[in-house]
Design a protein around this motif. Structure first.
Motif, short mmCIF file in Angstrom:
data_model
loop_
_atom_site.label_atom_id
_atom_site.label_comp_id
_atom_site.label_asym_id
_atom_site.label_seq_id
_atom_site.Cartn_x
_atom_site.Cartn_y
_atom_site.Cartn_z
N THR A 37 0.71 -1.28 0.04
CA THR A 37 -0.12 -0.02 0.03
C THR A 37 0.91 1.21 -0.01
OG1 THR A 37 -0.09 0.09 2.40
CG2 THR A 37 -1.78 -1.15 1.23
N VAL A 38 0.17 2.31 -0.39
CA VAL A 38 0.81 3.59 -0.07
C VAL A 38 -0.17 4.80 0.47
CG1 VAL A 38 0.28 4.37 -2.53
CG2 VAL A 38 2.30 5.55 -1.38
N THR A 39 0.40 5.53 1.37
CA THR A 39 -0.63 6.50 1.95
C THR A 39 -0.18 7.74 1.62
OG1 THR A 39 -0.65 5.10 3.82
CG2 THR A 39 -1.32 7.20 4.40
N VAL A 40 -0.94 8.61 1.00
CA VAL A 40 -0.93 9.76 0.60
C VAL A 40 -1.93 10.80 1.41
CG1 VAL A 40 0.22 9.14 -1.54
CG2 VAL A 40 -2.41 9.24 -1.40
N LYS A 41 -1.37 12.26 0.96
CA LYS A 41 -2.50 13.53 1.35
C LYS A 41 -2.69 14.26 0.28
CE LYS A 41 -0.35 13.62 6.09
NZ LYS A 41 -1.64 13.07 6.75
N GLY A 42 -4.03 14.66 0.22
CA GLY A 42 -4.62 15.33 -0.56
C GLY A 42 -5.05 16.74 0.02
N LEU A 43 -4.68 17.90 -0.62
CA LEU A 43 -5.13 19.16 -0.10
C LEU A 43 -6.21 19.98 -1.12
CD1 LEU A 43 -4.54 21.84 1.57
CD2 LEU A 43 -2.85 22.28 -0.03
N SER A 44 -6.96 20.60 -0.49
CA SER A 44 -8.07 21.59 -0.79
C SER A 44 -8.19 22.60 -0.48
CB SER A 44 -9.36 20.72 -1.11
OG SER A 44 -10.38 21.61 -2.06
N GLU A 45 -8.02 23.77 -1.11
CA GLU A 45 -7.96 25.01 -0.40
C GLU A 45 -8.63 26.17 -1.21
OE1 GLU A 45 -4.00 26.63 1.65
OE2 GLU A 45 -4.07 27.38 -0.21
N ARG A 46 -9.37 26.99 -0.55
CA ARG A 46 -10.10 27.97 -1.12
C ARG A 46 -9.93 29.29 -0.29
NH1 ARG A 46 -11.27 24.32 -3.87
NH2 ARG A 46 -13.23 23.35 -5.05
N THR A 229 -6.23 12.05 4.24
CA THR A 229 -5.41 11.04 4.06
C THR A 229 -5.87 9.79 3.57
OG1 THR A 229 -4.38 11.93 6.00
CG2 THR A 229 -3.74 10.00 5.52
N ILE A 230 -5.27 9.19 2.30
CA ILE A 230 -6.05 7.99 1.88
C ILE A 230 -4.83 6.85 1.62
CG2 ILE A 230 -7.11 7.15 -0.17
CD1 ILE A 230 -8.08 9.98 -0.64
N GLU A 231 -5.26 5.61 1.98
CA GLU A 231 -4.22 4.67 1.67
C GLU A 231 -4.73 3.80 0.33
OE1 GLU A 231 -2.18 0.89 4.09
OE2 GLU A 231 -3.62 2.22 5.08
N TYR A 232 -3.86 3.54 -0.39
CA TYR A 232 -4.16 3.13 -1.53
C TYR A 232 -3.45 1.53 -1.55
CZ TYR A 232 -6.23 7.19 -3.75
OH TYR A 232 -6.99 8.32 -3.59
#
Length: 236
Positions: A37-46, A229-232
Motif C-alpha cells: 500500500t501507499v499512504t498519501v495526502k490530498g489538499l484542497s484550499e479555497r 489522508t488516503i491509503e491505496y
C-alpha cells in the motif's frame, strides 16, 4: 482389485493435496500483493470573503453625577445610531448593551489619589451584519464620532471585530472531491516511479476543515483548507 482401488484412492488424495497446496500458495501470493500500500495526502484550499461581520463599538463616559452620566450615555448611543444609519447600515443589525457603571469611590483605598470623576461607564453598541463593505466603510470613518465627543474604549482585545464565513457546508462536497483527486494523483506518481499501479482505497480519513484569516491585515478574507489522508493498494 481392492489393491487397485486403494492405489487410485491414494493417488486421488495425493492429487487433491497438491491442488490444495497450489491454491493456498496462489492465495497467499495474492494476499501478499494486497498488503502493498501507499499512504498519501490530498489538499484542497479555497479563498473566500467573509459573509458576516461583528463590530462592537465600545465607548466610555465619566461623571460625578450618576443621573447625568446615564443621560450622556443615551445621547452617545443615539449619535452612534444616527452615524450607522447615515452609513447605510440596517437598524435591525444594531444591538445595544446596557451600560456598565463603576463607582470609583467604592474602590478607593486609603492614601490613594482621589479620582477626578466618581463614576465611569462603559457601553457597547454591536453591529452584526452581512453588509461587509458597508460596515468596513463605517469603521474607517469612525473618527467622525470622535469629533462629536465620543471616547472609545481602549480595551481592543475584548471588543475586537470578528469576520465569519457561514457557507462552509456548500463548499465541503467539492473540496473533499478535490482533495481526493489530488491524493490519487500523488499516489499515481508514486506508483509510476515504483513501476506499480494504484488499486482500490484501503482506508481514507478526511481531515477537519479549517477557516483562517488570509493575513492579519485582511481578516475579512478567509482561507479554507482541508487535507484528506488516503491509503491505496498497489499492484504490479
Amino acid at each position: 482389485m481392492e489393491k487397485q482401488q486403494n492405489s487410485l484412492l491414494a493417488l486421488g488424495v495425493f492429487l487433491g493435496l497438491v491442488l490444495l497446496g497450489y491454491l493456498l500458495a496462489n492465495a497467499a501470493i495474492q494476499v501478499k500483493e494486497y498488503e502493498r500500500t501507499v499512504t498519501v495526502k490530498g489538499l484542497s484550499e479555497r479563498e473566500v470573503l467573509a459573509d458576516v461581520v461583528i463590530w462592537p463599538i465600545a465607548f466610555t463616559e465619566a461623571s460625578n453625577d450618576l443621573e447625568q452620566l446615564y443621560l450622556d450615555m443615551e445621547k452617545n448611543v443615539e449619535k452612534i445610531r444616527a452615524y450607522l444609519t447615515l452609513k447605510g447600515i440596517d437598524e435591525n443589525a444594531v444591538s445595544i448593551n446596557a451600560p456598565s457603571v463603576t463607582d470609583k469611590s467604592a474602590q478607593q483605598w486609603g492614601g490613594g489619589e482621589k479620582a477626578e470623576f466618581r463614576f465611569l461607564a462603559t457601553q457597547v453598541v454591536t453591529v452584526y451584519s452581512p453588509q461587509i463593505e458597508l460596515v468596513r466603510d463605517a469603521m474607517q470613518d469612525i473618527v467622525e464620532l470622535g469629533k462629536q465627543g465620543l471616547v472609545f474604549s481602549a480595551n481592543n482585545y475584548e471588543h475586537m471585530t470578528e469576520y465569519q464565513f457561514t457557507g462552509l457546508n456548500e463548499l465541503k462536497p467539492a473540496m473533499v472531491q478535490e482533495a481526493t483527486t489530488n491524493a490519487r494523483a500523488v499516489a499515481e506518481k508514486f506508483a509510476k516511479d515504483s513501476q506499480s499501479q494504484v488499486g482500490k482505497i484501503r482506508r481514507a480519513s478526511q481531515g477537519q476543515f479549517s477557516i483562517e484569516n488570509r493575513d492579519k491585515n485582511n481578516p475579512h478574507i478567509k482561507t479554507i483548507r482541508v487535507v484528506s489522508t488516503i491509503e491505496y493498494y498497489l499492484s504490479d
